[in-house]
Design a protein around this motif. Sequence first.
Motif, PDB file in Angstrom:
ATOM      1  N   THR A  90       0.833  -1.207   0.000  1.00 34.76           N
ATOM      2  CA  THR A  90       0.000   0.000   0.000  1.00 34.76           C
ATOM      3  C   THR A  90       0.867   1.256   0.000  1.00 34.76           C
ATOM      4  OG1 THR A  90      -1.777  -1.147   1.183  1.00 34.76           O
ATOM      5  CG2 THR A  90      -1.793   1.268   1.228  1.00 34.76           C
ATOM      6  N   PHE A  91       1.862   1.287   0.875  1.00 35.78           N
ATOM      7  CA  PHE A  91       2.759   2.442   0.918  1.00 35.78           C
ATOM      8  C   PHE A  91       3.578   2.557  -0.361  1.00 35.78           C
ATOM      9  CE2 PHE A  91       2.209   2.039   5.605  1.00 35.78           C
ATOM     10  CZ  PHE A  91       1.741   3.330   5.838  1.00 35.78           C
ATOM     11  N   LEU A  92       3.934   1.425  -0.940  1.00 36.03           N
ATOM     12  CA  LEU A  92       4.671   1.447  -2.206  1.00 36.03           C
ATOM     13  C   LEU A  92       3.835   2.102  -3.302  1.00 36.03           C
ATOM     14  CD1 LEU A  92       7.027   0.587  -4.065  1.00 36.03           C
ATOM     15  CD2 LEU A  92       5.858  -1.618  -4.329  1.00 36.03           C
ATOM     16  N   VAL A  93       2.569   1.721  -3.376  1.00 38.31           N
ATOM     17  CA  VAL A  93       1.683   2.313  -4.381  1.00 38.31           C
ATOM     18  C   VAL A  93       1.540   3.816  -4.148  1.00 38.31           C
ATOM     19  CG1 VAL A  93      -0.706   2.378  -5.217  1.00 38.31           C
ATOM     20  CG2 VAL A  93       0.427   0.177  -4.849  1.00 38.31           C
ATOM     21  N   LEU A  94       1.412   4.218  -2.884  1.00 42.64           N
ATOM     22  CA  LEU A  94       1.303   5.649  -2.581  1.00 42.64           C
ATOM     23  C   LEU A  94       2.557   6.406  -3.015  1.00 42.64           C
ATOM     24  CD1 LEU A  94      -0.381   5.512   0.951  1.00 42.64           C
ATOM     25  CD2 LEU A  94      -1.450   6.139  -1.220  1.00 42.64           C
ATOM     26  N   LEU A  95       3.726   5.821  -2.758  1.00 46.86           N
ATOM     27  CA  LEU A  95       4.971   6.457  -3.184  1.00 46.86           C
ATOM     28  C   LEU A  95       5.047   6.551  -4.707  1.00 46.86           C
ATOM     29  CD1 LEU A  95       7.626   4.901  -0.757  1.00 46.86           C
ATOM     30  CD2 LEU A  95       6.877   7.279  -0.841  1.00 46.86           C
ATOM     31  N   VAL A 139       4.700   9.835  -9.649  1.00 48.89           N
ATOM     32  CA  VAL A 139       4.121  10.196 -10.948  1.00 48.89           C
ATOM     33  C   VAL A 139       3.558  11.613 -10.924  1.00 48.89           C
ATOM     34  CG1 VAL A 139       2.278   9.653 -12.589  1.00 48.89           C
ATOM     35  CG2 VAL A 139       3.644   7.809 -11.581  1.00 48.89           C
ATOM     36  N   LEU A 140       2.860  11.962  -9.826  1.00 47.18           N
ATOM     37  CA  LEU A 140       2.221  13.270  -9.745  1.00 47.18           C
ATOM     38  C   LEU A 140       3.206  14.395  -9.452  1.00 47.18           C
ATOM     39  CD1 LEU A 140      -1.039  12.362  -7.769  1.00 47.18           C
ATOM     40  CD2 LEU A 140      -0.741  12.626 -10.247  1.00 47.18           C
ATOM     41  N   ARG A 141       4.165  14.124  -8.568  1.00 44.42           N
ATOM     42  CA  ARG A 141       5.150  15.141  -8.186  1.00 44.42           C
ATOM     43  C   ARG A 141       6.547  14.548  -8.228  1.00 44.42           C
ATOM     44  NH1 ARG A 141       3.662  19.544  -5.198  1.00 44.42           N
ATOM     45  NH2 ARG A 141       5.858  20.128  -5.545  1.00 44.42           N
ATOM     46  N   ARG A 185      11.906   3.258 -12.683  1.00 43.66           N
ATOM     47  CA  ARG A 185      11.488   2.725 -11.380  1.00 43.66           C
ATOM     48  C   ARG A 185       9.970   2.652 -11.283  1.00 43.66           C
ATOM     49  NH1 ARG A 185      16.543   4.917  -9.672  1.00 43.66           N
ATOM     50  NH2 ARG A 185      17.443   3.772  -7.889  1.00 43.66           N
ATOM     51  N   ALA A 186       9.286   3.668 -11.787  1.00 47.38           N
ATOM     52  CA  ALA A 186       7.825   3.698 -11.723  1.00 47.38           C
ATOM     53  C   ALA A 186       7.205   2.553 -12.512  1.00 47.38           C
ATOM     54  CB  ALA A 186       7.302   5.033 -12.244  1.00 47.38           C
ATOM     55  N   ILE A 187       7.922   2.040 -13.496  1.00 49.42           N
ATOM     56  CA  ILE A 187       7.423   0.914 -14.293  1.00 49.42           C
ATOM     57  C   ILE A 187       7.873  -0.419 -13.691  1.00 49.42           C
ATOM     58  CG2 ILE A 187       7.556  -0.241 -16.538  1.00 49.42           C
ATOM     59  CD1 ILE A 187       7.905   2.546 -17.793  1.00 49.42           C
ATOM     60  N   ALA A 188       9.150  -0.497 -13.317  1.00 48.48           N
ATOM     61  CA  ALA A 188       9.713  -1.774 -12.893  1.00 48.48           C
ATOM     62  C   ALA A 188       9.212  -2.223 -11.527  1.00 48.48           C
ATOM     63  CB  ALA A 188      11.242  -1.684 -12.876  1.00 48.48           C
ATOM     64  N   TYR A 189       9.076  -1.299 -10.576  1.00 47.91           N
ATOM     65  CA  TYR A 189       8.723  -1.704  -9.218  1.00 47.91           C
ATOM     66  C   TYR A 189       7.321  -2.294  -9.090  1.00 47.91           C
ATOM     67  CZ  TYR A 189      13.097   0.209  -7.428  1.00 47.91           C
ATOM     68  OH  TYR A 189      14.423   0.436  -7.166  1.00 47.91           O
ATOM     69  N   PRO A 190       6.309  -1.721  -9.734  1.00 45.52           N
ATOM     70  CA  PRO A 190       5.001  -2.398  -9.679  1.00 45.52           C
ATOM     71  C   PRO A 190       5.040  -3.785 -10.318  1.00 45.52           C
ATOM     72  CG  PRO A 190       4.743  -0.132 -10.396  1.00 45.52           C
ATOM     73  CD  PRO A 190       6.214  -0.414 -10.413  1.00 45.52           C
TER      74      PRO A 190
END
Length: 216
Positions: A26-31, A36-38, A52-57
């Motif tokens: 949950t915290f990972l998704v929030l980060l 992405v937003l900021r 990172r935004a692509i690989a980590y999920p």
Amino acid sequence: MTPPLDAPAAPPSHRVAAALDVAVKTFLVLLLVGLVLRPDLGNLEGKGATERAIAYPLLSFALPAWWWLRGRGRTDFPWIADLLISITCFSDLLGNRLDLYDTVRRFDDVVHLVNTGLLTAAFLMLTLPRRSTRGQHLERALAFGATAALAWELAEYAAFLATSQASDRYADTLGDMALGVVGSAGAALLVHRARDARPAAATQRRPAAQHEHIAV
């Protein structure tokens, strides 16, 4: 790769691992949403933020996806292994968000050591039978850990080092890889010790008619 099927029924500790795993994800998704937003708040400028935004999920949800497609109904979900994978993704993003890589000396070294060890431990739990010897644990851990450490360094270079003006900051590539291998060896010894410490009777409780379980 077919997981070993010799583990006993999931112990109560798996419920704790499940709760922690859900919280970390949950915290990972929030980060990731914040990244992405900021993106300016993530301290990832010039550090492969998009990659990172692509690989980590993909990495953190790969095991749940595999279990849903192939293991659901015949294997218990490997919460501990999945938690270890989730922590590796979360800790890197959190470390960047708090700017620990640039403000805490040796933080990068600790991450390479610990995170490679966590991934190796998860890999051993998922692929190696519980009663494997210490040597078998070490052999597979070193093979996976060295490969993972090399893959991370190549991914870093492909993502941002080739065009970064701060390439001199990453002159310790060989050191990072060495730390990854050491972390993998340590993970092998810890996983083997944890498995070996369980009462032998616990591995013989499962009747033949029970569902199969992934080794952890």
